[in-house]
Design a protein around this motif. Sequence first.
Motif, PDB file in Angstrom:
ATOM      1  N   ILE A 182       0.857  -1.129  -0.018  1.00 48.58           N
ATOM      2  CA  ILE A 182      -0.038   0.041  -0.021  1.00 48.58           C
ATOM      3  C   ILE A 182       0.850   1.339   0.120  1.00 48.58           C
ATOM      4  CG2 ILE A 182      -1.801   1.418   1.437  1.00 48.58           C
ATOM      5  CD1 ILE A 182      -2.629  -1.309   2.254  1.00 48.58           C
ATOM      6  N   TYR A 183       1.927   1.305   0.783  1.00 50.52           N
ATOM      7  CA  TYR A 183       2.781   2.537   0.890  1.00 50.52           C
ATOM      8  C   TYR A 183       3.563   2.593  -0.269  1.00 50.52           C
ATOM      9  CZ  TYR A 183       6.273   5.404   2.728  1.00 50.52           C
ATOM     10  OH  TYR A 183       7.313   6.592   2.905  1.00 50.52           O
ATOM     11  N   PHE A 184       4.543   1.570  -0.702  1.00 52.66           N
ATOM     12  CA  PHE A 184       5.176   1.870  -1.733  1.00 52.66           C
ATOM     13  C   PHE A 184       4.678   2.077  -3.251  1.00 52.66           C
ATOM     14  CE2 PHE A 184       8.155  -0.413   1.185  1.00 52.66           C
ATOM     15  CZ  PHE A 184       9.104   0.753   1.265  1.00 52.66           C
ATOM     16  N   TYR A 185       3.505   1.311  -3.449  1.00 52.60           N
ATOM     17  CA  TYR A 185       2.911   1.376  -4.865  1.00 52.60           C
ATOM     18  C   TYR A 185       1.707   2.252  -4.837  1.00 52.60           C
ATOM     19  CZ  TYR A 185       5.890  -2.671  -5.737  1.00 52.60           C
ATOM     20  OH  TYR A 185       6.877  -3.565  -6.126  1.00 52.60           O
TER      21      TYR A 185
ATOM     22  N   ILE B 236     -14.079  -0.732   3.861  1.00 52.55           N
ATOM     23  CA  ILE B 236     -14.196  -1.886   4.254  1.00 52.55           C
ATOM     24  C   ILE B 236     -12.924  -2.618   4.189  1.00 52.55           C
ATOM     25  CG2 ILE B 236     -15.082  -4.417   3.453  1.00 52.55           C
ATOM     26  CD1 ILE B 236     -17.409  -3.005   2.369  1.00 52.55           C
ATOM     27  N   GLN B 237     -12.078  -2.106   3.369  1.00 50.06           N
ATOM     28  CA  GLN B 237     -10.560  -2.866   3.142  1.00 50.06           C
ATOM     29  C   GLN B 237      -9.923  -2.362   4.358  1.00 50.06           C
ATOM     30  OE1 GLN B 237      -9.821  -1.494  -0.721  1.00 50.06           O
ATOM     31  NE2 GLN B 237     -10.110  -3.566  -1.529  1.00 50.06           N
ATOM     32  N   GLY B 238      -9.999  -0.777   4.578  1.00 52.26           N
ATOM     33  CA  GLY B 238      -9.506  -0.292   5.843  1.00 52.26           C
ATOM     34  C   GLY B 238      -9.802  -0.814   7.025  1.00 52.26           C
ATOM     35  N   THR B 239     -10.998  -0.950   7.218  1.00 54.91           N
ATOM     36  CA  THR B 239     -11.405  -1.721   8.382  1.00 54.91           C
ATOM     37  C   THR B 239     -10.954  -2.976   8.762  1.00 54.91           C
ATOM     38  OG1 THR B 239     -13.633  -0.139   8.197  1.00 54.91           O
ATOM     39  CG2 THR B 239     -13.569  -2.176   9.779  1.00 54.91           C
ATOM     40  N   GLY B 240     -10.816  -3.815   7.650  1.00 56.75           N
ATOM     41  CA  GLY B 240     -10.361  -5.138   7.720  1.00 56.75           C
ATOM     42  C   GLY B 240      -8.960  -5.110   8.262  1.00 56.75           C
ATOM     43  N   LEU B 241      -8.106  -4.175   7.482  1.00 56.13           N
ATOM     44  CA  LEU B 241      -6.788  -4.194   7.933  1.00 56.13           C
ATOM     45  C   LEU B 241      -6.532  -3.720   9.311  1.00 56.13           C
ATOM     46  CD1 LEU B 241      -3.676  -4.114   6.946  1.00 56.13           C
ATOM     47  CD2 LEU B 241      -4.168  -1.588   6.092  1.00 56.13           C
TER      48      LEU B 241
END
Length: 146
Positions: free
Chosen positions: A63-66, A73-78
């Motif tokens: 997520i950071y490098f690319y 929903i993806q942020g909540t799962g992470l």
Amino acid sequence: LLVMNELHIFIQLVQEMGFLLLALGLSGALGQVFIFVTIAKFGALTCSIIGLARKVTTLCASIYFYGHHLNGIQGTGLLISVGAMVMNFWGKKKGGGGHGGGGGHGPPAAGIPPEEMEKMLGDEENGDLELEPLESGSSSNSDNDK
């Protein structure tokens, strides 16, 4: 390969990429050894937590490098994954042994004292283990022991 007459393509690929294929196979085998050793030394739960930490770290680095973007929903799962992992590590540090606090793996075996359990599981001379029937209300017959 034989039916499609592509054997020569495969042989050429192996000649060009042989070292990389060998390195990939060896690194995979070494990874499996580390997994087996981790399970043997620390248990399956710790091994699964290490696997989760590796996957979450790889995901965050991607997520950071690319420059990937996460929806809600993806942020909540992470966040749930990272939070659960951190809480599990904190719980092990404070409790000193994970779930149960007994220091062992699983519940005690039906109230059998550790000395008796070691005697039952000890190595016999010929490798065979004879089990004596349990008598209700009386102690085991220790006169026949070596």
